[in-house]
Scaffold this motif. Sequence first.
Motif, PDB file in Angstrom:
ATOM      1  N   PRO A   1       0.807  -1.220   0.000  1.00 12.91           N
ATOM      2  CA  PRO A   1       0.000   0.000   0.000  1.00 12.91           C
ATOM      3  C   PRO A   1       0.841   1.272   0.000  1.00 12.91           C
ATOM      4  O   PRO A   1       0.440   2.275  -0.557  1.00 12.91           O
ATOM      5  CB  PRO A   1      -0.812  -0.091   1.275  1.00 12.91           C
TER       6      PRO A   1
ATOM      7  N   LEU B   1       2.086   2.699  -3.695  1.00  8.77           N
ATOM      8  CA  LEU B   1       1.129   3.031  -4.739  1.00  8.77           C
ATOM      9  C   LEU B   1       1.610   4.226  -5.548  1.00  8.77           C
ATOM     10  O   LEU B   1       2.247   5.135  -5.023  1.00  8.77           O
ATOM     11  CB  LEU B   1      -0.228   3.358  -4.119  1.00  8.77           C
TER      12      LEU B   1
ATOM     13  N   ALA C   1      -3.002   6.103  -8.246  1.00  8.76           N
ATOM     14  CA  ALA C   1      -3.742   5.201  -7.371  1.00  8.76           C
ATOM     15  C   ALA C   1      -4.037   5.871  -6.031  1.00  8.76           C
ATOM     16  O   ALA C   1      -5.119   5.687  -5.464  1.00  8.76           O
ATOM     17  CB  ALA C   1      -2.959   3.910  -7.159  1.00  8.76           C
ATOM     18  N   LEU C   2      -3.094   6.655  -5.533  1.00  9.60           N
ATOM     19  CA  LEU C   2      -3.338   7.389  -4.293  1.00  9.60           C
ATOM     20  C   LEU C   2      -4.477   8.376  -4.478  1.00  9.60           C
ATOM     21  O   LEU C   2      -5.342   8.515  -3.615  1.00  9.60           O
ATOM     22  CB  LEU C   2      -2.068   8.126  -3.844  1.00  9.60           C
TER      23      LEU C   2
ATOM     24  N   GLN D   1      -6.947   8.175  -6.594  1.00  8.64           N
ATOM     25  CA  GLN D   1      -8.205   7.435  -6.708  1.00  8.64           C
ATOM     26  C   GLN D   1      -8.702   6.981  -5.345  1.00  8.64           C
ATOM     27  O   GLN D   1      -9.906   7.070  -5.058  1.00  8.64           O
ATOM     28  CB  GLN D   1      -8.032   6.235  -7.629  1.00  8.64           C
ATOM     29  N   ARG D   2      -7.811   6.494  -4.509  1.00  9.39           N
ATOM     30  CA  ARG D   2      -8.216   6.083  -3.159  1.00  9.39           C
ATOM     31  C   ARG D   2      -8.677   7.277  -2.343  1.00  9.39           C
ATOM     32  O   ARG D   2      -9.656   7.192  -1.601  1.00  9.39           O
ATOM     33  CB  ARG D   2      -7.066   5.367  -2.444  1.00  9.39           C
TER      34      ARG D   2
ATOM     35  N   ALA E   1     -12.111   8.183  -3.427  1.00 10.80           N
ATOM     36  CA  ALA E   1     -13.076   7.227  -2.887  1.00 10.80           C
ATOM     37  C   ALA E   1     -13.400   7.543  -1.424  1.00 10.80           C
ATOM     38  O   ALA E   1     -14.558   7.483  -1.006  1.00 10.80           O
ATOM     39  CB  ALA E   1     -12.536   5.804  -3.014  1.00 10.80           C
ATOM     40  N   HIS E   2     -12.385   7.903  -0.660  1.00  7.25           N
ATOM     41  CA  HIS E   2     -12.618   8.242   0.750  1.00  7.25           C
ATOM     42  C   HIS E   2     -13.400   9.550   0.876  1.00  7.25           C
ATOM     43  O   HIS E   2     -14.217   9.696   1.781  1.00  7.25           O
ATOM     44  CB  HIS E   2     -11.302   8.303   1.523  1.00  7.25           C
TER      45      HIS E   2
ATOM     46  N   HIS F   1     -13.025   9.526   7.264  1.00  7.20           N
ATOM     47  CA  HIS F   1     -12.709   9.372   5.844  1.00  7.20           C
ATOM     48  C   HIS F   1     -11.957  10.571   5.283  1.00  7.20           C
ATOM     49  O   HIS F   1     -11.073  10.409   4.438  1.00  7.20           O
ATOM     50  CB  HIS F   1     -13.986   9.101   5.045  1.00  7.20           C
TER      51      HIS F   1
ATOM     52  N   LEU G   1      -3.642  10.347   2.273  1.00  3.91           N
ATOM     53  CA  LEU G   1      -3.299   9.771   0.973  1.00  3.91           C
ATOM     54  C   LEU G   1      -2.829  10.843   0.007  1.00  3.91           C
ATOM     55  O   LEU G   1      -1.864  10.647  -0.736  1.00  3.91           O
ATOM     56  CB  LEU G   1      -4.506   9.033   0.387  1.00  3.91           C
TER      57      LEU G   1
END
Length: 57
Positions: free
Chosen positions: A4, A7, A11-12, A14-15, A18-19, A43, A50
């Motif tokens: 993790p 990344l 990708a960071l 995107q995460r 999402a949060h 969140h 991130l």
Amino acid sequence: MKHPHALNPSALWQRAAAHRAMALAALRADSSLFVRLRRYNHHINIARALEAQGVVL
């Protein structure tokens, strides 16, 4: 093997997105104000961490 902490910035991002979406969903949930705010803050803190990892100086 994927780690993790390894990344890529995309990708960071995107995460983190999402949060942020989960944080907004927490505000609209059918729960008490205390629970909604606690879930929102949880969140958002993850999303900020991130995003901070993805910053390249």
